[in-house]
Design a protein around this motif. Structure first.
Motif, PDB file in Angstrom:
ATOM      1  N   ARG A  74       8.697   2.269 -12.254  1.00  0.00           N
ATOM      2  CA  ARG A  74       8.310   0.788 -13.252  1.00  0.00           C
ATOM      3  C   ARG A  74       6.966   0.259 -12.728  1.00  0.00           C
ATOM      4  N   LEU A  75       6.754   0.942 -11.214  1.00  0.00           N
ATOM      5  CA  LEU A  75       5.586   0.328 -10.571  1.00  0.00           C
ATOM      6  C   LEU A  75       4.055   1.005 -11.425  1.00  0.00           C
ATOM      7  N   ASP A  76       4.364   2.645 -11.792  1.00  0.00           N
ATOM      8  CA  ASP A  76       3.288   3.479 -12.213  1.00  0.00           C
ATOM      9  C   ASP A  76       3.079   3.584 -11.558  1.00  0.00           C
ATOM     10  N   ILE A  77       2.708   4.404  -9.439  1.00  0.00           N
ATOM     11  CA  ILE A  77       2.475   4.859  -8.889  1.00  0.00           C
ATOM     12  C   ILE A  77       3.449   6.489  -9.112  1.00  0.00           C
ATOM     13  N   ASP A  98      -6.355   5.034   4.473  1.00  0.00           N
ATOM     14  CA  ASP A  98      -6.134   4.432   3.408  1.00  0.00           C
ATOM     15  C   ASP A  98      -6.119   4.690   2.495  1.00  0.00           C
ATOM     16  N   GLU A  99      -7.163   5.995   2.004  1.00  0.00           N
ATOM     17  CA  GLU A  99      -6.835   6.605   0.898  1.00  0.00           C
ATOM     18  C   GLU A  99      -5.278   7.750   0.184  1.00  0.00           C
ATOM     19  N   LYS A 100      -4.472   8.076   1.127  1.00  0.00           N
ATOM     20  CA  LYS A 100      -4.224   9.034   0.982  1.00  0.00           C
ATOM     21  C   LYS A 100      -3.342   9.659   1.928  1.00  0.00           C
ATOM     22  N   ILE A 101      -1.679   9.798   1.595  1.00  0.00           N
ATOM     23  CA  ILE A 101      -0.954  10.610   2.602  1.00  0.00           C
ATOM     24  C   ILE A 101      -0.349  11.825   2.131  1.00  0.00           C
ATOM     25  N   LYS A 156      -1.974  10.371  -3.135  1.00  0.00           N
ATOM     26  CA  LYS A 156      -3.433   8.635  -3.215  1.00  0.00           C
ATOM     27  C   LYS A 156      -2.537   7.691  -3.120  1.00  0.00           C
ATOM     28  N   LEU A 157      -2.763   6.728  -2.290  1.00  0.00           N
ATOM     29  CA  LEU A 157      -2.667   5.670  -2.056  1.00  0.00           C
ATOM     30  C   LEU A 157      -2.818   4.092  -3.399  1.00  0.00           C
ATOM     31  N   ASP A 174       0.647  -1.370   0.178  1.00  0.00           N
ATOM     32  CA  ASP A 174      -0.024  -0.293   0.298  1.00  0.00           C
ATOM     33  C   ASP A 174       1.105   1.287  -0.043  1.00  0.00           C
ATOM     34  N   LEU A 175       2.109   0.723   0.477  1.00  0.00           N
ATOM     35  CA  LEU A 175       3.055   2.058   0.531  1.00  0.00           C
ATOM     36  C   LEU A 175       4.129   1.801   0.379  1.00  0.00           C
ATOM     37  N   ILE A 176       4.780   2.514   0.127  1.00  0.00           N
ATOM     38  CA  ILE A 176       6.661   2.138  -0.658  1.00  0.00           C
ATOM     39  C   ILE A 176       7.583   3.084   0.648  1.00  0.00           C
TER      40      ILE A 176
END
Length: 265
Positions: free
Chosen positions: A137-140, A154-157, A173-174, A114-116
Motif C-alpha cells: 500500500r505504501l509502494d515500497i 542512508d540509501e540501502k539496507i 533501497k530505502l 525511512d525504514l519500517i
C-alpha cells in the motif's frame, strides 16, 4: 549520515498458552486471558534499538488496537523507544489484514519514515500478511523472514533472509519494510532510567479522523474476509498399538498416511 526514522509495527496478542475457544460460538475467549507483545514484533523492536544505538536513528512504535494497548506501548518506552503511537477507534473494529494494512499505511504516511520493521506474523492470527500488505500500500520494497540485519546506510539496507532450506543475502533501497523472526535476537529488558522516564511520556493517539482514509477501507466495511468458524481438535487417549517387523511397520505407516491423504504416492 542523516537521522533515520524507523517505525516498528507491534501488536498486543493473547498469550497463546492461555487461549481457549468457545465451543458454542467458535470464537476465541479473550476475557481474562493475559496479553503479551507479539514475539516477532518484539524482535523487530530490538533490531530497531540496535540501529538507534549504532546510528542515532529515532524509533517510533506503532500499534493498532483497543485503548488498553497503551499499557503495552508504555512498556516499550521502558526498553528505549522514542515515541509510541496507538491507532484506536471504534471505526477500526473487526478489521481483517486488508483493512488493518490500509489503516496502518495511512498512519505511517502521516508520521513519515525511512525504514519500517514488522514481525513476520502475529501468534493470534498467523497470517503473515499485514507487513507485506502495508508495504504494497505504501509502494515500497519489502524483505520478509529476515533473521539478520547485516548493514544499513542512508540509501540501502542489507539483510539475511531465512528460508526453510537456504538463506539469501538481499540488498534493498530505502525506504523499505522488513518482517522479522523472533529467533533473530534476544530482546533487552527494560532499564531503570527508561522506566522512570516512561511515566512522563505520553502515547500519541491517532483516530479515524486523523488519518484521512475512506470509511469503506477500514474496519468491517473494509474487510473482504470473514471468519465463520473456529474450533480446537479434541484430544483423546485412545490409541492403537502394533508390534511388527520394521518392513511391515513401514508399509502400515505408508498405508495409513495415504488413507488420510497426507501423502499421495
Amino acid at each position: 549520515m542523516k537521522i533515520m526514522k524507523i517505525i516498528v509495527l507491534v501488536k498486543q496478542v493473547p498469550d497463546s498458552t492461555e487461549i481457549r475457544v468457545d465451543k458454542v460460538t467458535g470464537t476465541l475467549i479473550r476475557a481474562g486471558v493475559p496479553s503479551i507483545i507479539n514475539p516477532d514484533d518484539l524482535a523487530g523492536v530490538e533490531e530497531a534499538l540496535k540501529i538507534k544505538e549504532a546510528t542515532g536513528a529515532t524509533v517510533t512504535v506503532v500499534s493498532m488496537g483497543p485503548p488498553q494497548a497503551s499499557g503495552m506501548l508504555k512498556e516499550l518506552y521502558g526498553r528505549g523507544v522514542d515515541e509510541c503511537v496507538l491507532i484506536t477507534d471504534r471505526a477500526f473494529a473487526g478489521a481483517d489484514t486488508c483493512a488493518t494494512s490500509s489503516t496502518l499505511a495511512a498512519a505511517i504516511e502521516k508520521l513519515g519514515y525511512d525504514l519500517i520493521i514488522a514481525g513476520r506474523q502475529a501468534i493470534d492470527g498467523d497470517t503473515a500478511q499485514v507487513g507485506p500488505q502495508t508495504a504494497e500500500r505504501l509502494d515500497i520494497p519489502q524483505v520478509t523472514y529476515v533473521d539478520k540485519i547485516i548493514d544499513i546506510n542512508d540509501e540501502k539496507i542489507t539483510v539475511r533472509k531465512s528460508l526453510e532450506e537456504s538463506e539469501e543475502i538481499i540488498e534493498a533501497k530505502l525506504p523499505c519494510l522488513l518482517t522479522t523472526l523472533s529467533g533473530m535476537n534476544s530482546p533487552r529488558y527494560m532499564n531503570c532510567n527508561d522506566i522512570v522516564d516512561s511515566f512522563s511520556k505520553e502515547v500519541k493517539i491517532m483516530t479515524f479522523n486523523d488519518l484521512g482514509i475512506a470509511a469503506e477501507k477500514v474496519g468491517l466495511a473494509g474487510s473482504p474476509t470473514k471468519v465463520h468458524h473456529t474450533f480446537t481438535k479434541d484430544v483423546t487417549a485412545e490409541t492403537e498399538t502394533y508390534e511388527l517387523p520394521a518392513a511391515e511397520a513401514a508399509k502400515l505407516i505408508a498405508k495409513t498416511l495415504k488413507e488420510k491423504q497426507i501423502i499421495t504416492k
